[in-house]
Design an enzyme around this catalytic site. Structure first.
Site, short mmCIF file in Angstrom:
data_model
loop_
_atom_site.label_atom_id
_atom_site.label_comp_id
_atom_site.label_asym_id
_atom_site.label_seq_id
_atom_site.Cartn_x
_atom_site.Cartn_y
_atom_site.Cartn_z
N GLY A 55 0.78 -1.24 0.00
CA GLY A 55 0.00 0.00 0.00
C GLY A 55 0.81 1.28 0.00
O GLY A 55 0.38 2.30 -0.53
N ASP A 115 -5.05 2.43 10.34
CA ASP A 115 -6.45 2.12 10.56
C ASP A 115 -6.60 1.66 12.03
O ASP A 115 -6.68 2.49 12.92
CB ASP A 115 -6.81 1.02 9.54
CG ASP A 115 -8.29 0.73 9.44
OD1 ASP A 115 -9.09 1.65 9.57
OD2 ASP A 115 -8.65 -0.45 9.22
N ASP A 171 -5.67 -0.78 -2.07
CA ASP A 171 -6.34 -1.71 -2.97
C ASP A 171 -7.75 -2.05 -2.53
O ASP A 171 -8.13 -1.90 -1.37
CB ASP A 171 -5.55 -3.01 -3.04
CG ASP A 171 -5.64 -3.80 -1.74
OD1 ASP A 171 -5.23 -3.27 -0.70
OD2 ASP A 171 -6.16 -4.93 -1.77
N ARG A 177 -4.84 -0.07 -7.36
CA ARG A 177 -3.80 0.68 -6.65
C ARG A 177 -3.23 1.81 -7.52
O ARG A 177 -2.61 2.73 -7.03
CB ARG A 177 -2.64 -0.25 -6.28
CG ARG A 177 -2.99 -1.32 -5.25
CD ARG A 177 -1.72 -2.05 -4.84
NE ARG A 177 -1.96 -3.29 -4.12
CZ ARG A 177 -2.11 -3.39 -2.80
NH1 ARG A 177 -2.08 -2.32 -2.05
NH2 ARG A 177 -2.30 -4.57 -2.24
P1 IMP Z 1 -4.12 -1.43 10.50
O1 IMP Z 1 -3.17 -2.48 10.95
O2 IMP Z 1 -5.54 -1.74 10.92
O3 IMP Z 1 -3.74 -0.02 10.90
O4 IMP Z 1 -4.24 -1.54 8.95
C1 IMP Z 1 -3.40 -1.02 8.11
C2 IMP Z 1 -3.52 -1.69 6.76
O5 IMP Z 1 -4.87 -2.11 6.43
C3 IMP Z 1 -3.15 -0.66 5.75
O6 IMP Z 1 -1.76 -0.69 5.53
C4 IMP Z 1 -3.95 -1.07 4.55
O7 IMP Z 1 -3.23 -2.01 3.80
C5 IMP Z 1 -5.18 -1.75 5.10
N1 IMP Z 1 -6.33 -0.81 5.09
C6 IMP Z 1 -6.91 -0.23 6.14
N2 IMP Z 1 -7.94 0.56 5.77
C7 IMP Z 1 -7.98 0.49 4.41
C8 IMP Z 1 -8.82 1.11 3.41
O8 IMP Z 1 -9.75 1.90 3.67
N3 IMP Z 1 -8.54 0.78 2.13
C9 IMP Z 1 -7.54 -0.07 1.77
N4 IMP Z 1 -6.74 -0.65 2.67
C10 IMP Z 1 -6.95 -0.38 3.98
MG MG Z 2 -0.92 -1.56 3.88
#
Ligand code: IMP
Ligand code: MG
Length: 194
Positions: A55, A115, A171, A177
């Site tokens: 990403g 996130d 994605d 992407r």
């Molecule tokens: P976290 O570990 O929950 O902070 O997630 C981070 C990863 O989840 C990011 O690096 C993204 O790859 C994926 N992600 C979280 N939210 C989104 C979104 O709205 N669209 C696409 N990928 C997301």
């Molecule tokens: Mg990611």
């Protein structure tokens, strides 16, 4: 002999987008500002940008060209378990390690979106054991409403609402992407591949 096979036909992005959340000029303007800020803060350091694949790729490529201090780049990848492909959360594991020895380097992680915070929390803890001189986070997008694990974000592009976004590195089932903007998916129109 005819061997049947299934072709995955992804929908055109125009047909699944509910709105463009951040357009291309706004992204590029903000990335230029981040590049200026990073260039000021990292003068005289041994900067290493680490892109978290996949990403962070598009953001990293634009950001690094806005950074005027000498620096190196490297890549790492993590995968999360216990969550569906379109959710985050669950436990995180390293799937591609760095090539660079980060000891005594000034490391800046480049991530698409924070996130739940679980990914960045894991990566920070893991990299800290290798004793970089400094370790900071640059995230293009921040979804604060979804946070489960508090994490520092030293450079933040945009804070966004709790909506699933795609484009500019992010994605939707591994597609889209390449889009030069960040868009919100219309979940009523999008049909995930089988
Ligand atoms: P976290 O570990 O929950 O902070 O997630 C981070 C990863 O989840 C990011 O690096 C993204 O790859 C994926 N992600 C979280 N939210 C989104 C979104 O709205 N669209 C696409 N990928 C997301
Ligand atoms: Mg990611």
């Amino acid at each position: 002999m005819f061997i049947p096979f299934i072709v995955v036909k992804m929908q055109d992005y125009q047909d699944i987008l509910s709105e463009i959340l951040i357009d291309e000029p706004s992204l590029q303007r903000r990335i230029a500002e981040l590049g200026d800020e990073i260039s000021r803060d990292y003068q005289g350091t041994d900067l290493l940008l680490i892109c978290i694949l996949r990403g962070g790729l598009v953001f990293m490529v634009d950001l690094m060209r806005r950074i005027t201090v000498p620096h190196q780049i490297d890549f790492m990848a993590v995968s999360s378990y216990g969550a569906g492909a379109r959710q985050s959360g669950g436990s995180v594991r390293l799937s591609l390690d760095l090539k660079t020895d980060i000891r005594d380097k000034d490391v800046l992680l480049v991530e698409d979106i924070v996130d739940s915070g679980n990914t960045i929390a894991y990566v920070l803890e893991f990299l800290q054991t290798r004793q970089p001189r400094s370790l900071k986070v640059c995230a293009l997008l921040d979804k604060p409403d979804r946070r489960e694990t508090p994490v520092p974000i030293h450079y933040r592009g945009f804070s966004i609402p709790n909506k699933f976004v795609f484009g500019y590195g992010l994605d939707l089932d591994e597609y889209y992407r390449n889009l030069p903007f960040v868009a919100v998916v219309d979940t009523k129109k999008y049909h995930p591949p089988e």
